[in-house]
Design an enzyme around this catalytic site. Structure first.
Site, mmCIF file in Angstrom:
data_model
loop_
_atom_site.group_PDB
_atom_site.id
_atom_site.type_symbol
_atom_site.label_atom_id
_atom_site.label_comp_id
_atom_site.label_asym_id
_atom_site.label_seq_id
_atom_site.Cartn_x
_atom_site.Cartn_y
_atom_site.Cartn_z
ATOM 1 N N GLU A 92 50.742 42.344 43.926
ATOM 2 C CA GLU A 92 50.080 41.853 45.099
ATOM 3 C C GLU A 92 50.789 42.373 46.479
ATOM 4 O O GLU A 92 51.914 42.583 46.748
ATOM 5 C CB GLU A 92 50.020 40.416 45.323
ATOM 6 C CG GLU A 92 49.259 39.720 46.551
ATOM 7 C CD GLU A 92 49.460 38.290 46.896
ATOM 8 O OE1 GLU A 92 48.708 37.869 47.323
ATOM 9 O OE2 GLU A 92 50.704 37.875 46.206
ATOM 10 N N LYS A 110 41.160 36.669 46.123
ATOM 11 C CA LYS A 110 42.159 35.412 45.851
ATOM 12 C C LYS A 110 41.651 34.251 46.437
ATOM 13 O O LYS A 110 41.191 34.184 47.550
ATOM 14 C CB LYS A 110 43.509 35.849 46.430
ATOM 15 C CG LYS A 110 44.623 34.825 46.293
ATOM 16 C CD LYS A 110 45.886 35.637 47.067
ATOM 17 C CE LYS A 110 46.946 34.538 46.927
ATOM 18 N NZ LYS A 110 48.337 35.044 47.540
ATOM 19 N N CYS A 145 48.999 35.673 42.219
ATOM 20 C CA CYS A 145 49.973 34.797 43.025
ATOM 21 C C CYS A 145 49.946 33.175 42.959
ATOM 22 O O CYS A 145 49.993 32.553 42.005
ATOM 23 C CB CYS A 145 50.340 35.452 44.267
ATOM 24 S SG CYS A 145 51.965 35.057 44.984
#
Length: 518
Positions: free
Chosen positions: A82, A185, A218
């Site tokens: 990321e 995300k 993440c």
């Protein structure tokens, strides 16, 4: 899939340098790259598109070098971290030069490498596509996406004032360069440059060598959507570009990565950023049977690291594998028993009636991970201990092995409640931790080293079946629990012995997803 079938697992842990023997049954070769990014010295200052491209090309050059290295080692899929191309700490306006409008592969059949003129302002997509095509591998990277708002936006997802969405985005390319997946995300972590998508996206793509992979990013790994939704829809292989800031004693990168792989019974391919300043390191290729990982330590060169490993295809017919690492074999029989259909036990059955609601004498409260854990000290070299936070109780049987003259203090902690610092999520946690000093007040602080080896059984009765086990040894070394067992009533037991290093943390990390919004 969460600890849902009874299986016995032969497990091995492999360092970054240790090659693994071939895996029995269907398998593939995966690679992840921990990247030391070239960063913008002034991320809050907007750059022109040409200047932003020059910055990203420096990182793309490294990506291509690592793709060539991975291909030479037989990799079929390669994952980058990321924020690896542009870096961090942008404002909504200062990131504008880095944005590209990424078409939806479900609606637009496009190969950026072979059709570069089809979409304007897509130089990064074209470069990534050509890298995948040149080295004949599937490639997953993370970048910044700009999507114009529709002409009419719904009240539930109003358009930002500047008329566009900006998303933290994973892109996946087929080995011929075709763009096959785009994931925005959902669970942002203080990312002022980006928007949360109007709805959680559940994104997967197919490969000819291993079937289906799901995409997360993440902080997503801590939440039900999209991560657990993917697993509960049968996706057994997840890809996780991350920029993870390590926090001991419970959420170090490799610790949380392996814990999720074991608890969810999935393969997890995680690529992290390497940054001393941001306390970022820790990447790995994890399956329920193996872990190939890297974690830099203090004083190590601040540089990237490529990991390559052959791993099993996680088909339900293939449940017993073992591989040998360059550092020997760590074998474990892990019993994963049936769980409740709903994922949560009824409230009355979650209370362990054999233990009192109030904590017993000798307990104390100390902050760990910003949460008020109830602790009890291990004052003997062996024994049994119980500690409760309300009706949630943790139980420990332990035996410390003889060691030299060094003295170390350990404590058993319990927490049941909602974590509210840097994110909001409901927890039930049992944790055996080494304290930073010899005072009770030091229990719960960050510790990286320990000399005390311990045989132990850690147990709790959880109000959720989503429990993630971990054992972290000295110098940030992972160990695999010898035995894991979960009953339909929510009781989770982790046994471990024959440690290779001193114990830093042993943890059962329960996520009460259904309470996150209460």
């Amino acid at each position: 899939m969460f600890l849902s079938v009874a299986v016995f697992l032969g497990f091995s842990l492999t360092s970054a340098a240790g090659p693994a023997e071939p895996v029995a049954g269907p398998s593939y070769v995966a690679a992840v790259y921990e990247h030391h990014s070239t960063l913008s010295p002034q991320p809050r200052v907007p750059l022109s598109r040409p200047a932003a491209l020059r910055h990203m090309q420096a990182n793309l050059d490294v990506y291509e070098e690592q793709a060539a290295r991975a291909a030479r080692q037989g990799a079929q899929i390669l994952v980058f971290p990321e924020d690896g191309l542009q870096g961090f700490n942008f404002s909504r306006t200062s990131i504008s030069g880095y944005l590209e409008t990424i078409p939806d592969p479900q609606q637009d059949n496009w190969n950026p490498c072979t059709e570069p003129g089809r979409h304007n302002n897509t130089e990064v997509l074209q470069r990534l596509s050509c890298v995948a095509r040149r080295y004949n591998l599937y490639l997953v990277a993370n970048m910044a996406d700009l999507q114009p708002c529709p002409l009419q936006s719904s009240p539930s997802s109003p358009c930002p004032p500047d008329g566009r969405w900006q998303f933290n985005t994973n892109v996946a390319f087929r080995s011929d360069g075709q763009l096959v997946a785009r994931y925005h995300k959902h669970n942002l972590y203080f990312e002022k440059a980006f928007d949360t998508p109007p709805q959680p996206e559940i994104i997967t793509f197919e490969t000819p060598f291993a079937g289906k992979f799901g995409l997360i990013t993440c902080f997503d790994i801590l939440f039900h959507e999209p991560t657990v939704v993917l697993v509960e829809r049968g996706v057994r292989q997840l890809i996780n570009p991350t920029a993870w800031m390590n926090q001991l004693p419970l959420l170090d990168s490799i610790q949380s990565q392996q814990a999720f792989s074991l608890g969810a019974n999935v393969t997890l391919l995680t690529a992290n950023i390497r940054s001393d300043h941001l306390i970022m390191t820790g990447s790995g290729i994890y399956t329920p049977f193996s872990a190939t990982y890297h974690h830099a330590r203090k004083g190590d060169p601040e540089e990237g690291r490529l990991l390559v490993a052959r791993v099993p295809v996680l088909d339900p017919l293939h449940v017993g594998h073992s591989v040998t690492s360059g550092e020997g074999v760590v074998r474990a029989a892990s019993t994963l028993s049936s769980a409740t259909d709903s994922g949560y036990c009824h409230q009355e059955s979650c209370v362990d009636s054999s233990h009192p609601e109030t904590t017993s004498a000798g307990t104390f409260i100390s902050s760990m991970m910003y949460d008020p854990f109830t602790f009890i000290l291990l004052n003997k070299t062996e024994g049994r201990l119980d500690v409760c936070d309300g009706t949630f109780c943790c139980h420990l049987q332990y035996r410390q092995l003889p060691q030299n003259d060094s003295k170390e203090l350990y404590a058993l902690g319990a927490f049941a409640g909602t974590h509210t610092v840097n994110g909001r999520y409901a927890l039930q946690v049992c944790a055996l931790v080494r304290c930073a000093g010899l005072e009770a007040s030091s229990c719960g602080q960050e510790v990286e080293e320990a000399e005390t080896k311990m045989d132990f059984q850690l147990e709790g009765k959880f109000g959720t079946r989503y429990v993630y086990p971990s054992v972290l040894a000295s110098h940030l070394v992972l160990e695999h629990p010898e035995h894991l067992e979960k009953t339909s009533e929510g009781r989770v037991t982790m046994k471990h012995s024959n440690m290779t290093g001193g114990l830093v943390t042993a943890c059962l990390y329960g996520r009460m997803y259904h309470l996150d919004n209460e």
